[in-house]
Scaffold this motif. Sequence first.
Motif, PDB file in Angstrom:
ATOM      1  N   GLY A  62       0.797  -1.197  -0.114  1.00  0.00           N
ATOM      2  CA  GLY A  62      -0.020  -0.124  -0.142  1.00  0.00           C
ATOM      3  C   GLY A  62       0.793   1.440  -0.062  1.00  0.00           C
ATOM      4  N   GLY A  63       0.156   2.196   0.550  1.00  0.00           N
ATOM      5  CA  GLY A  63      -1.056   2.476   1.511  1.00  0.00           C
ATOM      6  C   GLY A  63      -0.916   1.263   2.496  1.00  0.00           C
ATOM      7  N   THR A  64      -2.106   1.011   2.948  1.00  0.00           N
ATOM      8  CA  THR A  64      -2.362   0.371   4.279  1.00  0.00           C
ATOM      9  C   THR A  64      -3.197  -0.696   3.963  1.00  0.00           C
ATOM     10  N   PRO A  65      -2.977  -1.810   3.592  1.00  0.00           N
ATOM     11  CA  PRO A  65      -3.817  -3.129   3.304  1.00  0.00           C
ATOM     12  C   PRO A  65      -4.775  -3.465   4.688  1.00  0.00           C
ATOM     13  N   SER A  66      -4.159  -3.261   5.710  1.00  0.00           N
ATOM     14  CA  SER A  66      -5.012  -3.439   6.893  1.00  0.00           C
ATOM     15  C   SER A  66      -6.036  -2.552   7.105  1.00  0.00           C
ATOM     16  N   LEU A  67      -6.352  -1.700   6.406  1.00  0.00           N
ATOM     17  CA  LEU A  67      -7.470  -0.949   6.499  1.00  0.00           C
ATOM     18  C   LEU A  67      -8.763  -1.616   5.878  1.00  0.00           C
ATOM     19  N   LEU A  68      -8.394  -2.675   5.048  1.00  0.00           N
ATOM     20  CA  LEU A  68      -9.469  -3.344   4.729  1.00  0.00           C
ATOM     21  C   LEU A  68     -10.103  -4.513   5.638  1.00  0.00           C
ATOM     22  N   THR A  69     -11.293  -4.825   5.509  1.00  0.00           N
ATOM     23  CA  THR A  69     -11.733  -5.898   6.541  1.00  0.00           C
ATOM     24  C   THR A  69     -11.174  -7.131   6.202  1.00  0.00           C
ATOM     25  N   GLY A  70     -11.599  -8.053   7.097  1.00  0.00           N
ATOM     26  CA  GLY A  70     -10.983  -9.486   6.930  1.00  0.00           C
ATOM     27  C   GLY A  70     -11.968 -10.151   5.776  1.00  0.00           C
ATOM     28  N   GLU A  71     -13.211  -9.616   5.597  1.00  0.00           N
ATOM     29  CA  GLU A  71     -14.033 -10.297   4.678  1.00  0.00           C
ATOM     30  C   GLU A  71     -13.560  -9.807   3.302  1.00  0.00           C
ATOM     31  N   GLN A  72     -13.149  -8.533   3.173  1.00  0.00           N
ATOM     32  CA  GLN A  72     -12.617  -7.799   1.926  1.00  0.00           C
ATOM     33  C   GLN A  72     -11.228  -8.699   1.416  1.00  0.00           C
ATOM     34  N   ILE A  73     -10.399  -8.972   2.454  1.00  0.00           N
ATOM     35  CA  ILE A  73      -9.202  -9.729   2.185  1.00  0.00           C
ATOM     36  C   ILE A  73      -9.550 -11.171   1.852  1.00  0.00           C
ATOM     37  N   GLY A  74     -10.330 -11.718   2.483  1.00  0.00           N
ATOM     38  CA  GLY A  74     -10.860 -13.040   2.172  1.00  0.00           C
ATOM     39  C   GLY A  74     -11.445 -13.095   0.624  1.00  0.00           C
ATOM     40  N   ARG A  75     -11.972 -12.070   0.180  1.00  0.00           N
ATOM     41  CA  ARG A  75     -12.897 -12.195  -1.089  1.00  0.00           C
ATOM     42  C   ARG A  75     -11.740 -12.358  -2.131  1.00  0.00           C
ATOM     43  N   LEU A  76     -10.807 -11.245  -1.826  1.00  0.00           N
ATOM     44  CA  LEU A  76      -9.709 -11.139  -2.867  1.00  0.00           C
ATOM     45  C   LEU A  76      -8.674 -12.591  -3.044  1.00  0.00           C
ATOM     46  N   MET A  77      -8.518 -13.204  -1.844  1.00  0.00           N
ATOM     47  CA  MET A  77      -7.868 -14.543  -1.577  1.00  0.00           C
ATOM     48  C   MET A  77      -8.714 -15.511  -2.402  1.00  0.00           C
ATOM     49  N   ASP A  78      -9.808 -15.243  -2.178  1.00  0.00           N
ATOM     50  CA  ASP A  78     -10.867 -16.256  -3.192  1.00  0.00           C
ATOM     51  C   ASP A  78     -10.696 -16.402  -4.380  1.00  0.00           C
ATOM     52  N   THR A  79     -10.767 -14.789  -4.911  1.00  0.00           N
ATOM     53  CA  THR A  79     -10.785 -14.982  -6.370  1.00  0.00           C
ATOM     54  C   THR A  79      -9.315 -15.183  -6.872  1.00  0.00           C
ATOM     55  N   VAL A  80      -8.257 -14.976  -5.977  1.00  0.00           N
ATOM     56  CA  VAL A  80      -6.854 -15.546  -6.682  1.00  0.00           C
ATOM     57  C   VAL A  80      -6.926 -17.108  -6.901  1.00  0.00           C
ATOM     58  N   ARG A  81      -7.663 -17.598  -5.827  1.00  0.00           N
ATOM     59  CA  ARG A  81      -7.635 -19.054  -5.831  1.00  0.00           C
ATOM     60  C   ARG A  81      -8.606 -19.669  -6.784  1.00  0.00           C
ATOM     61  N   GLU A  82      -9.583 -19.100  -7.172  1.00  0.00           N
ATOM     62  CA  GLU A  82     -10.488 -19.308  -8.515  1.00  0.00           C
ATOM     63  C   GLU A  82      -9.708 -19.154  -9.600  1.00  0.00           C
ATOM     64  N   ILE A  83      -8.873 -18.380  -9.726  1.00  0.00           N
ATOM     65  CA  ILE A  83      -8.053 -17.830 -11.260  1.00  0.00           C
ATOM     66  C   ILE A  83      -6.775 -18.659 -11.320  1.00  0.00           C
ATOM     67  N   PHE A  84      -6.206 -18.576 -10.275  1.00  0.00           N
ATOM     68  CA  PHE A  84      -4.708 -18.887 -10.239  1.00  0.00           C
ATOM     69  C   PHE A  84      -4.387 -20.526  -9.711  1.00  0.00           C
ATOM     70  N   THR A  85      -3.364 -21.012  -9.937  1.00  0.00           N
ATOM     71  CA  THR A  85      -2.936 -22.293  -9.161  1.00  0.00           C
ATOM     72  C   THR A  85      -1.937 -21.506  -7.941  1.00  0.00           C
ATOM     73  N   LEU A  86      -2.351 -21.834  -6.761  1.00  0.00           N
ATOM     74  CA  LEU A  86      -1.631 -21.262  -5.796  1.00  0.00           C
ATOM     75  C   LEU A  86      -0.774 -22.349  -4.987  1.00  0.00           C
ATOM     76  N   ASP A  87       0.524 -22.075  -4.915  1.00  0.00           N
ATOM     77  CA  ASP A  87       1.571 -23.142  -4.697  1.00  0.00           C
ATOM     78  C   ASP A  87       1.015 -23.366  -3.044  1.00  0.00           C
ATOM     79  N   GLU A  88       1.065 -24.902  -2.816  1.00  0.00           N
ATOM     80  CA  GLU A  88       0.799 -25.041  -1.491  1.00  0.00           C
ATOM     81  C   GLU A  88       1.507 -24.498  -0.280  1.00  0.00           C
ATOM     82  N   ASN A  89       2.682 -23.954  -0.617  1.00  0.00           N
ATOM     83  CA  ASN A  89       3.676 -23.342   0.464  1.00  0.00           C
ATOM     84  C   ASN A  89       3.705 -21.835  -0.097  1.00  0.00           C
TER      85      ASN A  89
END
Length: 395
Positions: A62-89
């Motif tokens: 950022g900026g300050t990413p921690s200004l976003l709520t947990g739900e908003q970060i969760g939605r972004l991470m869900d979208t990343v997992r939907e589109i990309f192959t995320l390495d296990e580690n």
Amino acid sequence: MQPLELYIHIPFCVKKCAYCDFLSGPAGEKEKEEYVKMLVDEIRNCPDTVQNYRVISIFFGGGTPSLLTGEQIGRLMDTVREIFTLDENAEITMEMNPGTVTEEKLRKYRQAGVNRLSIGLQSVNDEELRLLGRIHTYEEFREAYHLARANGFSNINVDLISAIPGQTVESWRRTLEQVMALSPEHISAYSLILEEGTTFYKKYVEDEAKEGPKLPDEDAERQMYWDTETLMEKNGYHRYEISNYAKEGYACRHNLGYWERIPYLGFGIGAASLVPGDLIGNGKCRKLEGKMSRYTNPDQLREYAHSYRNKFQAELLTETEEMEEFMFLGLRKMNGISKKEFSEYFGKSLEDIYGEPICKLESLKLLEQDDDRIWLTKRGIDVSNSVFVEFLLEE
């Protein structure tokens, strides 16, 4: 599958710090939610060729990413997992301002997959924090740090700044010692840079700071720089890059990827990307396939909102530019660059391209080499910008 890094820019902050020239500013809850929706749309608009890559790191900056709520970060991470192959580690980092931390946020960030925090402290001295324009005190940082530990975060970086107005060699040492006593896994220690357009630039460059605390002189700043490495090494923090120190096994993988030129995709306003051509524009740039290209999203929100679906207007890097970047970025690392990797990537010998400057810098004791690697000496690190200039090539 080829490795790929993702950077997600969150441009919001409570207020602008006096030294900050990053793309950031205040915003209301409605603006934040609309921006998250645009990020989700941008991520979903990636070409199908992303399936040829595995994401090894994600960085919320950022900026300050921690200004976003947990739900908003969760939605972004869900979208990343939907589109990309995320390495296990995969390493998933979030930058955090201590003045924005709550237990609920930390718990939900963990649930979303965030496994590394980068907390911006800058100083343990509250007066120095006030001068910097920070919104927190040192005690509030300590509370946030311990709260993060209590919520399961076992990989934490702390950002520090030296050469702050009014700072002394002794107060900088206290900052280092108090932070190391907390035992974070990683510490980033930067020297203050007066960037044009910032409050500090106006005060200390344009107005020459006729009143108030003065910047440390050159001798004091140099002593702070030397003390940083000495104290860090003494306390088990290995310097692996010019401004970064880590305990064994905790070097930031995302930043190492930048310096090693692993492809990365940037999402959000002003975010930059460095990618092969097959990752741009849903196949609209076949001529770029196999070649590295760079693009940056618009830095104005309105332009970004209308353009992130058209990323195929990218700047194709020339071989000369790629060679220069290989040297500039790679030599920031303490273990330097590999001659073999240069040869494999460019199909040319490093000595054939850079033999003359390498010999010159080695004779000046600014650079050392063995059969495969080239790295900066301690003296070379001290004058690294001057060293990097030697690797500029004429087109």
